[in-house]
Design a protein around this motif. Structure first.
Motif, PDB file in Angstrom:
ATOM      1  N   CYS A  66       0.829  -1.214   0.000  1.00  0.00           N
ATOM      2  CA  CYS A  66       0.000   0.000   0.000  1.00  0.00           C
ATOM      3  C   CYS A  66       0.861   1.261   0.000  1.00  0.00           C
ATOM      4  O   CYS A  66       0.481   2.281  -0.562  1.00  0.00           O
ATOM      5  CB  CYS A  66      -0.933   0.015   1.206  1.00  0.00           C
ATOM      6  N   ILE A  67       2.035   1.160   0.612  1.00  0.00           N
ATOM      7  CA  ILE A  67       2.913   2.326   0.705  1.00  0.00           C
ATOM      8  C   ILE A  67       3.587   2.659  -0.625  1.00  0.00           C
ATOM      9  O   ILE A  67       4.245   3.681  -0.740  1.00  0.00           O
ATOM     10  CB  ILE A  67       3.954   2.150   1.823  1.00  0.00           C
ATOM     11  N   ALA A  68       3.398   1.827  -1.623  1.00  0.00           N
ATOM     12  CA  ALA A  68       3.920   2.164  -2.952  1.00  0.00           C
ATOM     13  C   ALA A  68       3.145   3.339  -3.551  1.00  0.00           C
ATOM     14  O   ALA A  68       3.682   4.069  -4.381  1.00  0.00           O
ATOM     15  CB  ALA A  68       3.846   0.960  -3.878  1.00  0.00           C
ATOM     16  N   CYS A  69       1.904   3.515  -3.112  1.00  0.00           N
ATOM     17  CA  CYS A  69       1.069   4.600  -3.639  1.00  0.00           C
ATOM     18  C   CYS A  69       0.656   5.613  -2.580  1.00  0.00           C
ATOM     19  O   CYS A  69       0.339   6.751  -2.906  1.00  0.00           O
ATOM     20  CB  CYS A  69      -0.191   4.029  -4.281  1.00  0.00           C
ATOM     21  N   PRO A  77       8.715   4.196   0.586  1.00  0.00           N
ATOM     22  CA  PRO A  77       9.088   5.302  -0.298  1.00  0.00           C
ATOM     23  C   PRO A  77       8.089   6.456  -0.187  1.00  0.00           C
ATOM     24  O   PRO A  77       6.923   6.247   0.123  1.00  0.00           O
ATOM     25  CB  PRO A  77       9.018   4.673  -1.696  1.00  0.00           C
ATOM     26  N   ALA A  78       8.580   7.638  -0.410  1.00  0.00           N
ATOM     27  CA  ALA A  78       7.693   8.802  -0.445  1.00  0.00           C
ATOM     28  C   ALA A  78       6.912   8.743  -1.753  1.00  0.00           C
ATOM     29  O   ALA A  78       7.493   8.839  -2.823  1.00  0.00           O
ATOM     30  CB  ALA A  78       8.497  10.086  -0.352  1.00  0.00           C
ATOM     31  N   SER A  79       5.629   8.529  -1.648  1.00  0.00           N
ATOM     32  CA  SER A  79       4.813   8.363  -2.845  1.00  0.00           C
ATOM     33  C   SER A  79       3.588   9.250  -2.765  1.00  0.00           C
ATOM     34  O   SER A  79       2.983   9.404  -1.715  1.00  0.00           O
ATOM     35  CB  SER A  79       4.385   6.909  -2.978  1.00  0.00           C
ATOM     36  N   ASN A  80       3.215   9.804  -3.887  1.00  0.00           N
ATOM     37  CA  ASN A  80       2.033  10.656  -3.950  1.00  0.00           C
ATOM     38  C   ASN A  80       1.077  10.214  -5.046  1.00  0.00           C
ATOM     39  O   ASN A  80       0.348  11.019  -5.598  1.00  0.00           O
ATOM     40  CB  ASN A  80       2.450  12.114  -4.169  1.00  0.00           C
ATOM     41  N   VAL A  81       1.080   8.919  -5.372  1.00  0.00           N
ATOM     42  CA  VAL A  81       0.157   8.418  -6.386  1.00  0.00           C
ATOM     43  C   VAL A  81      -1.275   8.497  -5.859  1.00  0.00           C
ATOM     44  O   VAL A  81      -2.165   9.011  -6.512  1.00  0.00           O
ATOM     45  CB  VAL A  81       0.515   6.969  -6.791  1.00  0.00           C
ATOM     46  N   GLY A  82      -1.479   7.985  -4.654  1.00  0.00           N
ATOM     47  CA  GLY A  82      -2.774   8.058  -4.000  1.00  0.00           C
ATOM     48  C   GLY A  82      -2.697   9.050  -2.866  1.00  0.00           C
ATOM     49  O   GLY A  82      -1.615   9.519  -2.516  1.00  0.00           O
ATOM     50  N   PRO A  83      -3.817   9.366  -2.256  1.00  0.00           N
ATOM     51  CA  PRO A  83      -3.804  10.347  -1.166  1.00  0.00           C
ATOM     52  C   PRO A  83      -3.100   9.784   0.073  1.00  0.00           C
ATOM     53  O   PRO A  83      -3.070   8.567   0.274  1.00  0.00           O
ATOM     54  CB  PRO A  83      -5.283  10.577  -0.885  1.00  0.00           C
ATOM     55  N   PRO A  84      -2.548  10.660   0.911  1.00  0.00           N
ATOM     56  CA  PRO A  84      -1.993  10.194   2.181  1.00  0.00           C
ATOM     57  C   PRO A  84      -3.121   9.622   3.031  1.00  0.00           C
ATOM     58  O   PRO A  84      -4.263  10.069   2.934  1.00  0.00           O
ATOM     59  CB  PRO A  84      -1.394  11.450   2.807  1.00  0.00           C
ATOM     60  N   LEU A 119     -14.787   8.330   1.308  1.00  0.00           N
ATOM     61  CA  LEU A 119     -13.738   7.371   0.956  1.00  0.00           C
ATOM     62  C   LEU A 119     -13.770   7.189  -0.553  1.00  0.00           C
ATOM     63  O   LEU A 119     -14.838   6.972  -1.126  1.00  0.00           O
ATOM     64  CB  LEU A 119     -14.002   6.020   1.637  1.00  0.00           C
ATOM     65  N   GLY A 120     -12.617   7.282  -1.183  1.00  0.00           N
ATOM     66  CA  GLY A 120     -12.560   7.101  -2.626  1.00  0.00           C
ATOM     67  C   GLY A 120     -13.372   8.122  -3.392  1.00  0.00           C
ATOM     68  O   GLY A 120     -13.712   7.905  -4.545  1.00  0.00           O
ATOM     69  N   GLY A 121     -13.704   9.220  -2.740  1.00  0.00           N
ATOM     70  CA  GLY A 121     -14.442  10.288  -3.398  1.00  0.00           C
ATOM     71  C   GLY A 121     -15.925  10.032  -3.562  1.00  0.00           C
ATOM     72  O   GLY A 121     -16.652  10.896  -4.047  1.00  0.00           O
ATOM     73  N   THR A 136     -11.497   5.026 -10.437  1.00  0.00           N
ATOM     74  CA  THR A 136     -10.386   5.101  -9.504  1.00  0.00           C
ATOM     75  C   THR A 136      -9.123   4.482 -10.105  1.00  0.00           C
ATOM     76  O   THR A 136      -9.195   3.576 -10.938  1.00  0.00           O
ATOM     77  CB  THR A 136     -10.706   4.393  -8.168  1.00  0.00           C
ATOM     78  N   ALA A 137      -7.990   4.983  -9.673  1.00  0.00           N
ATOM     79  CA  ALA A 137      -6.711   4.403 -10.086  1.00  0.00           C
ATOM     80  C   ALA A 137      -6.318   3.260  -9.162  1.00  0.00           C
ATOM     81  O   ALA A 137      -5.402   2.499  -9.471  1.00  0.00           O
ATOM     82  CB  ALA A 137      -5.621   5.475 -10.074  1.00  0.00           C
ATOM     83  N   MET A 138      -7.012   3.104  -8.046  1.00  0.00           N
ATOM     84  CA  MET A 138      -6.675   2.047  -7.094  1.00  0.00           C
ATOM     85  C   MET A 138      -7.176   0.711  -7.626  1.00  0.00           C
ATOM     86  O   MET A 138      -8.348   0.541  -7.929  1.00  0.00           O
ATOM     87  CB  MET A 138      -7.286   2.335  -5.725  1.00  0.00           C
ATOM     88  N   PRO A 139      -6.259  -0.259  -7.715  1.00  0.00           N
ATOM     89  CA  PRO A 139      -6.664  -1.553  -8.256  1.00  0.00           C
ATOM     90  C   PRO A 139      -7.355  -2.423  -7.215  1.00  0.00           C
ATOM     91  O   PRO A 139      -7.295  -2.162  -6.018  1.00  0.00           O
ATOM     92  CB  PRO A 139      -5.324  -2.184  -8.651  1.00  0.00           C
ATOM     93  N   ASN A 140      -7.993  -3.474  -7.680  1.00  0.00           N
ATOM     94  CA  ASN A 140      -8.508  -4.499  -6.787  1.00  0.00           C
ATOM     95  C   ASN A 140      -7.289  -5.284  -6.309  1.00  0.00           C
ATOM     96  O   ASN A 140      -6.593  -5.898  -7.102  1.00  0.00           O
ATOM     97  CB  ASN A 140      -9.481  -5.410  -7.536  1.00  0.00           C
TER      98      ASN A 140
END
Length: 136
Positions: free
Chosen positions: A59-62, A71-78, A88-90, A113-117
Motif C-alpha cells: 500500500c505504501i507504494a502509492c 518510499p515517499a509516494s504521492n500516487v494516491g492520497p496520504p 472514501l474514494g471520493g 479510480t486508479a486504485m486496483p482491486n
C-alpha cells in the motif's frame, strides 16, 4: 441614459470575503462513526495485523501514512487522518463498513479510480480498516 447601475466594488469584495471565510471551515464527516460503532463493525479486526498487511500488500507504494516506512509516494492520497474524512474514494460516506467495502474492490465502488482491486480477503480488509481508522 445610463441603463442599469453597475454593482460597486465593495459588493464584490463583501461576496469574496464571505466565500473565503466559509471555505476553510472544519466540518465533521458526513457519516462519522463513533468509537462504539467502529468497535462493533470491526470487532474481530486487528489493527497491528492491519499494519503488517499494509506493508505486505505494498500500500505504501502509492500512499504515505505515518508510522509505516516506505518510499515517499504521492500516487494516491496520504492515509493519515482517514477517520476524519467525509468520503472514501471520493464517493462513499466514511464508515468502517464502507472502508472495508472500498478496500475489497475499489473499482466496483468507483470505476474511475486508479486504485486496483488488491485481492484482499474480507478479514484482511477489516484489519487494514482498523489500522487506518486508528491513525491520527
Amino acid at each position: 441614459m445610463h441603463g442599469f447601475a453597475r454593482p460597486s466594488a465593495a459588493l464584490f469584495g463583501a461576496a469574496a470575503v464571505t466565500l473565503l471565510c466559509t471555505c476553510g471551515e472544519e466540518r465533521p464527516p458526513l457519516a462519522s462513526a463513533g468509537r462504539d460503532e467502529r468497535s462493533a463493525e470491526l470487532a474481530d479486526a486487528d489493527a497491528a495485523r492491519g499494519r503488517r498487511l499494509v506493508s505486505a500488500h505494498g500500500c505504501i507504494a502509492c500512499h504515505t501514512m505515518p508510522g509505516v516506512r516506505g518510499p515517499a509516494s504521492n500516487v494516491g492520497p496520504p492515509l493519515d487522518g482517514l477517520a476524519r474524512r467525509a468520503y472514501l474514494g471520493g464517493t462513499l460516506p466514511n464508515s468502517p463498513a464502507n472502508l472495508v467495502r472500498w478496500l475489497l474492490d475499489p473499482p466496483a465502488v468507483n470505476p474511475r479510480t486508479a486504485m486496483p482491486n488488491t485481492g484482499l480477503a474480507p478479514a484482511e480488509a477489516a484489519d487494514i480498516a482498523a489500522f487506518l481508522l486508528a491513525r491520527p
